[in-house]
Scaffold this motif. Structure first.
Motif, PDB file in Angstrom:
ATOM      1  N   THR B  24       0.850  -1.187   0.000  1.00  0.00           N
ATOM      2  CA  THR B  24       0.000   0.000   0.000  1.00  0.00           C
ATOM      3  C   THR B  24       0.883   1.233   0.000  1.00  0.00           C
ATOM      4  O   THR B  24       1.876   1.287   0.737  1.00  0.00           O
ATOM      5  CB  THR B  24      -0.877   0.037   1.261  1.00  0.00           C
ATOM      6  N   VAL B  25       0.526   2.175  -0.853  1.00  0.00           N
ATOM      7  CA  VAL B  25       1.243   3.442  -0.862  1.00  0.00           C
ATOM      8  C   VAL B  25       0.399   4.449  -0.109  1.00  0.00           C
ATOM      9  O   VAL B  25      -0.764   4.661  -0.453  1.00  0.00           O
ATOM     10  CB  VAL B  25       1.462   3.940  -2.308  1.00  0.00           C
ATOM     11  N   ASN B  26       0.978   5.038   0.917  1.00  0.00           N
ATOM     12  CA  ASN B  26       0.212   5.988   1.729  1.00  0.00           C
ATOM     13  C   ASN B  26       0.242   7.371   1.108  1.00  0.00           C
ATOM     14  O   ASN B  26       1.197   7.751   0.446  1.00  0.00           O
ATOM     15  CB  ASN B  26       0.792   6.043   3.138  1.00  0.00           C
ATOM     16  N   GLU B  27      -0.795   8.087   1.354  1.00  0.00           N
ATOM     17  CA  GLU B  27      -0.893   9.400   0.733  1.00  0.00           C
ATOM     18  C   GLU B  27       0.242  10.301   1.172  1.00  0.00           C
ATOM     19  O   GLU B  27       0.565  10.370   2.358  1.00  0.00           O
ATOM     20  CB  GLU B  27      -2.230  10.042   1.126  1.00  0.00           C
ATOM     21  N   GLY B  28       0.837  10.980   0.206  1.00  0.00           N
ATOM     22  CA  GLY B  28       1.886  11.938   0.512  1.00  0.00           C
ATOM     23  C   GLY B  28       3.246  11.335   0.738  1.00  0.00           C
ATOM     24  O   GLY B  28       4.227  12.072   0.856  1.00  0.00           O
ATOM     25  N   GLU B  29       3.349  10.037   0.772  1.00  0.00           N
ATOM     26  CA  GLU B  29       4.662   9.491   1.089  1.00  0.00           C
ATOM     27  C   GLU B  29       5.505   9.298  -0.165  1.00  0.00           C
ATOM     28  O   GLU B  29       5.009   9.236  -1.273  1.00  0.00           O
ATOM     29  CB  GLU B  29       4.535   8.149   1.847  1.00  0.00           C
ATOM     30  N   LYS B  30       6.797   9.205   0.074  1.00  0.00           N
ATOM     31  CA  LYS B  30       7.724   8.892  -1.014  1.00  0.00           C
ATOM     32  C   LYS B  30       8.207   7.482  -0.770  1.00  0.00           C
ATOM     33  O   LYS B  30       8.934   7.220   0.192  1.00  0.00           O
ATOM     34  CB  LYS B  30       8.920   9.854  -1.021  1.00  0.00           C
ATOM     35  N   LEU B  31       7.747   6.562  -1.603  1.00  0.00           N
ATOM     36  CA  LEU B  31       8.057   5.149  -1.435  1.00  0.00           C
ATOM     37  C   LEU B  31       9.153   4.750  -2.399  1.00  0.00           C
ATOM     38  O   LEU B  31       9.023   4.961  -3.597  1.00  0.00           O
ATOM     39  CB  LEU B  31       6.789   4.321  -1.688  1.00  0.00           C
ATOM     40  N   GLY B  32      10.233   4.160  -1.885  1.00  0.00           N
ATOM     41  CA  GLY B  32      11.311   3.713  -2.752  1.00  0.00           C
ATOM     42  C   GLY B  32      11.170   2.228  -3.059  1.00  0.00           C
ATOM     43  O   GLY B  32      10.793   1.444  -2.186  1.00  0.00           O
ATOM     44  N   LEU B  33      11.448   1.858  -4.317  1.00  0.00           N
ATOM     45  CA  LEU B  33      11.478   0.435  -4.680  1.00  0.00           C
ATOM     46  C   LEU B  33      12.906   0.088  -4.980  1.00  0.00           C
ATOM     47  O   LEU B  33      13.510   0.661  -5.882  1.00  0.00           O
ATOM     48  CB  LEU B  33      10.660   0.179  -5.947  1.00  0.00           C
ATOM     49  N   ILE B  34      13.476  -0.809  -4.196  1.00  0.00           N
ATOM     50  CA  ILE B  34      14.840  -1.182  -4.518  1.00  0.00           C
ATOM     51  C   ILE B  34      14.940  -2.688  -4.683  1.00  0.00           C
ATOM     52  O   ILE B  34      14.065  -3.437  -4.250  1.00  0.00           O
ATOM     53  CB  ILE B  34      15.831  -0.701  -3.441  1.00  0.00           C
ATOM     54  N   GLY B  35      16.012  -3.090  -5.329  1.00  0.00           N
ATOM     55  CA  GLY B  35      16.231  -4.510  -5.566  1.00  0.00           C
ATOM     56  C   GLY B  35      17.234  -4.659  -6.678  1.00  0.00           C
ATOM     57  O   GLY B  35      17.422  -3.733  -7.472  1.00  0.00           O
ATOM     58  N   PRO B  36      17.891  -5.799  -6.731  1.00  0.00           N
ATOM     59  CA  PRO B  36      18.888  -5.988  -7.783  1.00  0.00           C
ATOM     60  C   PRO B  36      18.211  -6.031  -9.169  1.00  0.00           C
ATOM     61  O   PRO B  36      16.987  -6.117  -9.272  1.00  0.00           O
ATOM     62  CB  PRO B  36      19.504  -7.360  -7.454  1.00  0.00           C
ATOM     63  N   ASN B  37      19.028  -5.979 -10.210  1.00  0.00           N
ATOM     64  CA  ASN B  37      18.478  -6.076 -11.574  1.00  0.00           C
ATOM     65  C   ASN B  37      17.712  -7.362 -11.737  1.00  0.00           C
ATOM     66  O   ASN B  37      18.121  -8.408 -11.268  1.00  0.00           O
ATOM     67  CB  ASN B  37      19.618  -6.036 -12.588  1.00  0.00           C
ATOM     68  N   GLY B  38      16.609  -7.279 -12.414  1.00  0.00           N
ATOM     69  CA  GLY B  38      15.817  -8.484 -12.644  1.00  0.00           C
ATOM     70  C   GLY B  38      14.903  -8.821 -11.498  1.00  0.00           C
ATOM     71  O   GLY B  38      14.255  -9.863 -11.501  1.00  0.00           O
ATOM     72  N   SER B  39      14.815  -7.930 -10.507  1.00  0.00           N
ATOM     73  CA  SER B  39      13.959  -8.251  -9.372  1.00  0.00           C
ATOM     74  C   SER B  39      12.499  -7.898  -9.641  1.00  0.00           C
ATOM     75  O   SER B  39      11.637  -8.191  -8.841  1.00  0.00           O
ATOM     76  CB  SER B  39      14.455  -7.512  -8.129  1.00  0.00           C
ATOM     77  N   GLY B  40      12.247  -7.263 -10.767  1.00  0.00           N
ATOM     78  CA  GLY B  40      10.854  -7.012 -11.124  1.00  0.00           C
ATOM     79  C   GLY B  40      10.368  -5.615 -10.826  1.00  0.00           C
ATOM     80  O   GLY B  40       9.181  -5.339 -10.864  1.00  0.00           O
ATOM     81  N   LYS B  41      11.302  -4.689 -10.550  1.00  0.00           N
ATOM     82  CA  LYS B  41      10.891  -3.331 -10.176  1.00  0.00           C
ATOM     83  C   LYS B  41      10.101  -2.657 -11.292  1.00  0.00           C
ATOM     84  O   LYS B  41       9.026  -2.104 -11.078  1.00  0.00           O
ATOM     85  CB  LYS B  41      12.117  -2.459  -9.857  1.00  0.00           C
ATOM     86  N   SER B  42      10.663  -2.714 -12.523  1.00  0.00           N
ATOM     87  CA  SER B  42       9.997  -2.042 -13.638  1.00  0.00           C
ATOM     88  C   SER B  42       8.634  -2.624 -13.902  1.00  0.00           C
ATOM     89  O   SER B  42       7.661  -1.909 -14.142  1.00  0.00           O
ATOM     90  CB  SER B  42      10.844  -2.158 -14.908  1.00  0.00           C
TER      91      SER B  42
END
Lengths: 350, 255, 338
Positions: B24-42
């Motif tokens: 869940t992304v909370n309103e107003g927050e800045k959520l970072g997605l991290i993970g190695p290449n190929g982890s499915g971020k995109s």
């Protein structure tokens, strides 16, 4: 481009309303006035006055028939085909993100040739189907094949889909061209093969007023569809994913517009054969003149395509006295150098 | 206006790229997605943006299921900045940013002075104010990235999704972008490569092999153990004397 | 007196005796369209590729020597129908090389080089000669004609019936039927002369012109019309009319606009059995002339000056002579004579 001409872009539709009719009428007049034989301009004007305003000038019946039934109908059909082919090129270049896309990419002309050959050489339809109808059905069949192939090859969203569509189009075109060649070598003789080849290069000699009933609605349909979707076409600038993120229903727009492009092209090919270069070069040339925004590119391409084909038809009749060149030869002879100039000019200008 | 997903999954040719992610992304927050290449971020980002249909699970935007929403509706609330969007067309910077207004225009509502103002503001936000008439192909990679961000801003979204926005940017602009995004009154989900930049986010999610490994504040999640396990590196946390913020220093993992 | 009378009658008898045609002496060598043919005897079996050669051989009485025919534009001349029915027809149109060679003919007679020639669609002449099958191409298609220019070839000089007579004479020589050959040529020459005389007697007005329309790929598209040097041009020359078509090709495509502006005095249209194009049908051609907005305004159409002739007569065949007669017969009815 400065900020001053920004407002002009917004009022584009009004602007075009002032420019298009006079240019188009001038081109049509040109097409009516010039042809294989020389008819004095005064006679041309009198005939047009008679036909349009019931003016009642005495004119030679043959001249009247030539100017109105031959040249004028041909000019109108040329305008419709030029506009239709140019807009099909605009659609395909925008949606497939491919500068080399032209209306025949989807197998339309290959399918048309197969349909035409099947009707004339094989006698499919028992003489009840005309060459035009056969060509039309052939082109739709080829397009259906290409669409199914693209779908089966996994047309997802994104650039991947565009690449798949292009490749499917190539495969479909090759297949139907091979089918045509097979039918010709097996069943036709030199004379039939020659006739088909002539037709394929584009032939406006047999055009009469009834053909306007096929060409004009198709052209209008294409123009309206494009004008309605100019923003959607713009949204594809950075690809299909980008268009989706800008709120475009990508699959629906692609299916609708590509389908319309195929239908319009098939209709034009069935009337005048496969005239090349118009769908490829006109959009590029117009981008050079009016820019990329489809709000301007669409009407500009439609007008330029119409005028270009009228001129090409006149040239094809006048360039060799007593003989008519296939119009596809003229469009290529003019289109290729123009294309080259655009490529060179495009590199140096901003 | 919150964004959430439940059991989200995507697979291609039988191979799962993203499996069973719920966040869940909370309103107003800045959520970072991290993970190695190929982890499915995109892929995850694309599904959250509504431009890729999930194989499994669902995405909800503002409580509404995204599957039932029209693309246009989604685009009015959510904007995506992609990694590799390019064009061969000879367009100007202004043309590119103006595209951002697309979800708001229609046959009934044409371009207006308000749209000009929004575009001008978007350009100013990414520090490209004088660049309106520059041509796309004359821009550097970093400049192009900023134009994409400006286009997304022109959409006036409530949620901004950014896929590695700091790639290709020189250090000055990397920091500028991050700080700018941090200041914007939007909710943002940012896929990041640089783990130090991730420290600036309010919360981060770590992806590994398409699964959500952990989520929480950077302080909670980013431990030496987590970094060794997911990224295969040895990390030490240092404190920057200037502002007492945490900085990560990396070594290769000793086996 | 009596001696003079006897001399005169003797002289008359000698002079009026039919010219004895020679018997062919074999081996016979003939130069034919760039190839040398040698015959040890008259061929026993023949395959024809071209209706003209078939009909010439029938006229020479050589039907027993025919084992196969091909390339038919029209039904055979009525007097030969029964004979023709007994002979195998390899193809209505173009035969395949193998079907011809399979009959093991001792001679293949050819009407057009585009069937058997340098660019022949059936075969090249060498292909036949390589399997010891000689090919005879009618000189009407190679004398003063360049078949590599223009789709049907281009003649450098006006067609002359002499080419046709040479064809007949050479074939007669090959088959050792020179009697029949000479008789046929005499008959044709006589008829030709009569037709020419009749035409000259018409006294057509100065500047009269004509159009010979063969067919069109598409009903309303540019028609295939006769050019300046072919068989129709020869007919127009003998009839003393100009050809509205100025091209030197055999069958150029000329736009209806150009034709209408030239306004030919009369129009000749071709009747054929073939239905390759809709315009092959002579009735459709007639209907087009009556209904097309420009064509129907031509003087010839308005005055009903349209003559139908056998399509095959527009090619170098014996029928050309018959057609010349026919046209000369029909022209007076148009009320053109001065």
């Amino acid at each position: 481009m400065t900020a001053i001409d920004r407002p002009l872009a917004r009022r584009s539709l009004w602007h075009w309303g002032l420019v298009v009719p006079p240019v188009l009428l001038a081109a049509l007049l040109f097409g009516a006035a010039l042809g294989e034989t020389s008819i004095p301009p005064g006679v041309v004007l009198k005939v047009l006055a008679n036909k349009l305003f019931d003016a009642g000038y005495p004119v030679d019946k043959i001249d009247e028939g030539i100017i109105w039934n031959y040249r004028m109908s041909r000019a109108v059909v040329a305008a419709c085909c030029g506009a239709g082919l140019a807009l099909s090129g605009v659609i395909l270049q925008a949606l497939l993100r491919n500068a080399l896309a032209d209306p025949y990419l989807l197998g339309i002309s290959a399918g048309a040739s197969t349909g035409a050959v099947a009707v004339t050489v094989l006698g499919l339809g028992g003489g009840l189907i005309s060459l035009s109808a056969g060509a039309f059905m052939g082109s739709l069949l080829a397009f259906a094949f290409v669409a199914l192939l693209a779908h089966a090859a996994g047309g997802g969203v994104g650039l991947r889909a565009a690449g798949v569509i292009v490749l499917a189009g190539i495969a479909g075109s090759q297949m139907f061209n091979a089918l045509t060649a097979f039918l010709i070598t097996k069943s036709a003789n030199a004379e039939q093969a020659r006739a088909i080849m002539f037709w394929l290069l584009g032939n406006m000699s047999g055009v009469r007023w009834p053909d306007v009933a096929s060409a004009l609605p198709a052209a209008m349909f294409g123009i309206v569809a494009c004008l309605w979707n100019t923003r959607a076409l713009d949204a594809f600038t950075f690809g299909a994913d980008s268009a989706a993120s800008l709120g475009i229903a990508v699959k629906r727009v692609q299916l609708t517009l590509i389908g319309i492009a195929a239908l319009v092209t098939a209709a034009m090919v069935s009337v005048v054969g496969a005239i090349g270069f118009v769908g490829l070069v006109i959009p590029h040339a117009m981008r050079f003149v009016v820019g990329h925004r489809h709000g301007r590119l669409v009407p500009a391409s439609a007008l330029a395509g119409a005028v270009f084909l009228i001129f090409a038809d006149v040239i094809s009749r006048m360039i060799i006295p007593g003989q008519v060149l296939p119009i596809g030869v003229v469009t290529a002879l003019v289109g290729a150098p123009v294309f080259a100039l655009i490529l060179i000019g495009g590199r140096t200008s901003p | 206006m919150i964004l959430s997903c439940q059991n989200l999954g995507w697979e291609t040719r039988g191979k799962p790229i993203v499996s069973d992610i719920s966040l869940t992304v909370n309103e107003g927050e800045k959520l970072g997605l991290i993970g190695p290449n190929g982890s499915g971020k995109s892929t995850l980002l694309r599904m959250l943006a509504g431009i890729r249909t999930p194989s499994r699970g669902s995405v909800h935007l503002g409580g509404q299921s995204m599957a039932g929403m029209r693309q246009r509706e989604i685009a009015q609330r959510l904007a995506l900045v992609e990694q590799h969007a390019d064009t061969a067309d000879r367009i100007t910077v202004r043309d590119a940013v103006e595209l951002g207004r697309t979800p708001w225009l229609s046959a009934l509502r044409g371009w207006g002075a308000q749209d000009d103002a929004i575009v001008a503001q978007a350009l100013a936000d990414v520090d490209l104010s004088g660049f309106g008439h520059r041509h796309w192909h004359t821009l550097s990679g970093g400049e192009r990235q900023r134009v994409h961000i400006a286009r997304a801003l022109a959409q006036q979204p409530q949620i901004l999704l950014l896929d590695e926005p700091t790639n290709h940017l020189d250090i000055r602009h990397q920091l500028a972008i991050l700080h700018m995004v941090a200041r914007l009154p939007v909710t943002a989900v940012i896929a990041l490569h640089d783990l130090n930049q991730a420290m600036l986010c309010d919360r981060i999610c770590i992806l590994e092999n398409g699964r959500l490994k952990a989520s929480g504040t950077p302080k909670e999640i980013l431990s030496e153990g987590m970094l060794r396990e997911v990224f295969g590196v040895c990390a030490h946390f240092l404190t920057d004397p200037a502002d007492q913020s945490q900085v990560i220093r990396f070594h290769t993992a000793m086996s | 007196m009596t001696s003079k009378f006897i001399t005169l009658t003797a002289l008359a008898a000698v002079l009026s005796a039919p010219a004895f045609a020679d018997k062919t002496s074999y081996p016979l060598t003939i130069e034919n369209c760039g190839h040398t043919l040698t015959f040890d005897k008259a061929p026993d079996s023949t395959v024809t590729i071209g209706q003209s050669t078939t009909e010439i051989l029938y006229l020479l009485g050589q039907q027993d020597k025919l084992s196969g025919t091909s390339v038919w534009f029209n039904p055979v001349l009525p007097e030969f129908k029964e004979i023709n029915d007994k002979i195998e027809r390899l193809a209505d149109n173009d035969p395949s090389f193998e079907s011809v060679v399979g009959k093991k003919p001792q001679l293949v007679t050819v009407m057009y080089e585009w069937h058997v020639g340098a660019e022949g669609i059936v075969a090249t002449r060498e292909m036949f000669h390589d399997v010891n099958v000689p090919t005879y191409v009618m000189p009407t298609d190679c004398a003063a004609k360049d078949n590599s220019v223009g789709v049907d070839g281009t003649r450098s000089e006006l067609f002359s019936t002499q080419q046709l007579y040479t064809s007949i004479e050479q074939l007669a020589e090959i088959y050792d039927a020179q009697d029949a050959g000479a008789a046929l040529v005499d008959d044709l020459k006589t008829r030709e002369e009569q037709a020419i005389a009749k035409a000259a007697g018409l006294n057509l007005p100065e500047g009269s012109s004509a159009l010979f329309w063969f067919s069109s790929a598409d009903m309303e598209s540019d028609p295939y019309v006769a050019g300046q040097q072919g068989v129709p041009a020869y007919m127009m020359d003998k009839l003393g009319v100009d050809n509205v078509v100025t091209s030197g090709e055999e069958w150029p495509l000329v736009g209806w606009e150009t034709i209408a502006k030239a306004d030919p005095t009369f129009i000749v249209i071709a009747e054929m059995d073939r239905r390759r194009f809709p315009a092959d049908d002579v009735e459709k051609k007639r209907a087009f002339l009556m209904s097309d907005p420009v064509a129907k305004e031509m003087t010839a159409v308005k005055e009903g000056r349209i003559i139908t002739i056998d399509a095959h007569a527009m090619s170098p065949t014996v029928r050309a002579i018959y057609a010349l007669e026919q046209i000369a017969d029909e022209l007076p009815a148009f009320g053109l004579t001065q």
